[in-house]
Structure formats: structure tokens, C-alpha cells
Design a protein around this motif. Structure first.
Motif, mmCIF file in Angstrom:
data_model
loop_
_atom_site.group_PDB
_atom_site.id
_atom_site.type_symbol
_atom_site.label_atom_id
_atom_site.label_comp_id
_atom_site.label_asym_id
_atom_site.label_seq_id
_atom_site.Cartn_x
_atom_site.Cartn_y
_atom_site.Cartn_z
ATOM 1 N N ALA A 88 64.916 29.085 19.219
ATOM 2 C CA ALA A 88 65.345 30.142 18.738
ATOM 3 C C ALA A 88 66.027 31.775 18.050
ATOM 4 O O ALA A 88 66.808 32.592 18.711
ATOM 5 C CB ALA A 88 65.868 30.247 16.687
ATOM 6 N N GLU A 89 64.890 32.220 18.971
ATOM 7 C CA GLU A 89 64.962 33.555 18.861
ATOM 8 C C GLU A 89 65.212 34.526 20.762
ATOM 9 O O GLU A 89 66.015 34.703 20.855
ATOM 10 C CB GLU A 89 63.448 33.857 19.377
ATOM 11 C CG GLU A 89 63.036 35.768 18.987
ATOM 12 C CD GLU A 89 61.969 35.857 18.905
ATOM 13 O OE1 GLU A 89 61.121 34.931 18.492
ATOM 14 O OE2 GLU A 89 61.720 37.684 18.788
ATOM 15 N N ALA A 90 64.488 32.986 21.213
ATOM 16 C CA ALA A 90 65.059 32.771 23.520
ATOM 17 C C ALA A 90 66.727 33.045 23.070
ATOM 18 O O ALA A 90 67.137 32.918 24.003
ATOM 19 C CB ALA A 90 64.789 32.101 23.901
ATOM 20 N N LEU A 91 67.185 31.911 22.546
ATOM 21 C CA LEU A 91 68.625 31.757 22.305
ATOM 22 C C LEU A 91 69.415 32.569 22.194
ATOM 23 O O LEU A 91 70.491 32.954 22.254
ATOM 24 C CB LEU A 91 68.786 30.970 21.766
ATOM 25 C CG LEU A 91 68.729 29.204 22.863
ATOM 26 C CD1 LEU A 91 68.904 28.567 21.280
ATOM 27 C CD2 LEU A 91 69.462 28.891 24.007
ATOM 28 N N THR A 92 69.216 33.636 21.295
ATOM 29 C CA THR A 92 69.766 34.559 20.414
ATOM 30 C C THR A 92 69.603 35.819 20.905
ATOM 31 O O THR A 92 70.152 36.615 21.253
ATOM 32 C CB THR A 92 68.794 34.921 18.962
ATOM 33 O OG1 THR A 92 69.499 33.256 17.824
ATOM 34 C CG2 THR A 92 69.307 36.237 18.373
ATOM 35 N N VAL A 93 68.639 36.045 22.073
ATOM 36 C CA VAL A 93 68.332 37.451 23.391
ATOM 37 C C VAL A 93 69.375 37.030 24.391
ATOM 38 O O VAL A 93 69.779 38.105 24.526
ATOM 39 C CB VAL A 93 66.664 36.828 23.853
ATOM 40 C CG1 VAL A 93 66.925 38.027 24.975
ATOM 41 C CG2 VAL A 93 66.107 37.506 22.420
ATOM 42 N N GLU A 94 69.768 36.091 24.172
ATOM 43 C CA GLU A 94 70.713 35.617 25.576
ATOM 44 C C GLU A 94 72.226 35.843 24.878
ATOM 45 O O GLU A 94 72.819 36.358 26.117
ATOM 46 C CB GLU A 94 71.029 33.984 25.991
ATOM 47 C CG GLU A 94 69.940 34.165 26.659
ATOM 48 C CD GLU A 94 69.673 32.455 27.936
ATOM 49 O OE1 GLU A 94 69.397 31.933 28.488
ATOM 50 O OE2 GLU A 94 70.803 31.468 27.639
#
Ligand code: FE2
Ligand code: FE2
Length: 148
Positions: free
Chosen positions: A8-14
Motif C-alpha cells: 500500500a505504501e509503495a503504491l502510494t509513493v508511486e
């Protein structure tokens, strides 16, 4: 993707990186490479969602995924508009601002509703595939999203 980071965090960073790239183009510097990179990153991001993330979530989240796919179609067409303006040497600022509005509307639903399920509901194999793709995946040349 940074090791140990939740999906979730990695996708939000994108999401944030794509916004930043478009904003760098709209800013005083008018960085065209930042815009090109952001358009590539957004197409790749939509690919990873439609190919890896959404299919396993679909059975339990039919309605939200349906809305996300429809909005990806809108985003895709908006990106085509941005690319067309840039290629023609026209002012792409208005098209970029429209795209940012669409992205905001999309991301503020996707982040709280869909992304938490990426970490909660996906099996290890799918999570590993997604993490691999986030690290260095590329989408196939000519691929377009389901509702483009
Ligand atoms: Fe999305
Ligand atoms: Fe997304």
C-alpha cells in the motif's frame, strides 16, 4: 520498492512521484523530461494494477474495482491528450492540470479503499510478483488499459 515497505505504501509513493513529475513540468522550470517520465510511470502503474493487483481483489471488491477501471480509462485518454499536445509542440499545461484533477479524484479513493487490501488479501505469490514488478518491471509495448 524499498525492502520491507508495505505494498500500500509503495503504491502510494508511486502516486506522489507521478504527481511530482507533472507538477515539475507545470512549475517555473517547465521540465519536459519530468513529464515524459511521469507519463511512462503512470502507464506502468496502471498496468501493474490492472494485471497484478485488481484481478485477485475483484471477487470481493467488484464495485470499487469497476470504478477504478473506468477511471483508468479516463486517465489513459487524458494522458493521450497530454502526449498529443507535447508531440504537436502545443501548450500542454491545461491538459496536465486536467490530468492532475483526475488523478486526485482517483487516488483519494484508491489509496484508502483498494490499497489496504493489497496487503491484507493477496497471497504471497501475488505479493512477490507485485513487489518484483514495482522494483524493475516494464509494461509491454503498445499495451492499453481495459477501458482506454
Ligand atoms: Fe489506479
Ligand atoms: Fe494507483
Amino acid at each position: 520498492m524499498t525492502e520491507g515497505m508495505a505494498l500500500a505504501e509503495a503504491l502510494t509513493v508511486e502516486h506522489r512521484a507521478i504527481d511530482d513529475g507533472i507538477e515539475a513540468f507545470l512549475g517555473d522550470e517547465g521540465d519536459p523530461q519530468a513529464l515524459r517520465d511521469a507519463m511512462l510511470a503512470l502507464r506502468r502503474h496502471i498496468y501493474l494494477e490492472e494485471v497484478f493487483l485488481f484481478p485477485p481483489l475483484k471477487p470481493t471488491m467488484m464495485m470499487p474495482i469497476f470504478v477504478m477501471l473506468r477511471e483508468h480509462g479516463e486517465l489513459w485518454r487524458a494522458m493521450d491528450g497530454v502526449d498529443a499536445a507535447v508531440t504537436a509542440g502545443e501548450d500542454a499545461d491545461a491538459a496536465c492540470r486536467d490530468l492532475l484533477v483526475l488523478l486526485d479524484e482517483h487516488n483519494k479513493k484508491e489509496e484508502p479503499i483498494v490499497y489496504p487490501r493489497a496487503d491484507a488479501d493477496l497471497d504471497d505469490e501475488v505479493r512477490a510478483e507485485l513487489a518484483d514488478f514495482l522494483r524493475d518491471g516494464t509494461y509491454p509495448e503498445g499495451w492499453v488499459c481495459e477501458q482506454a
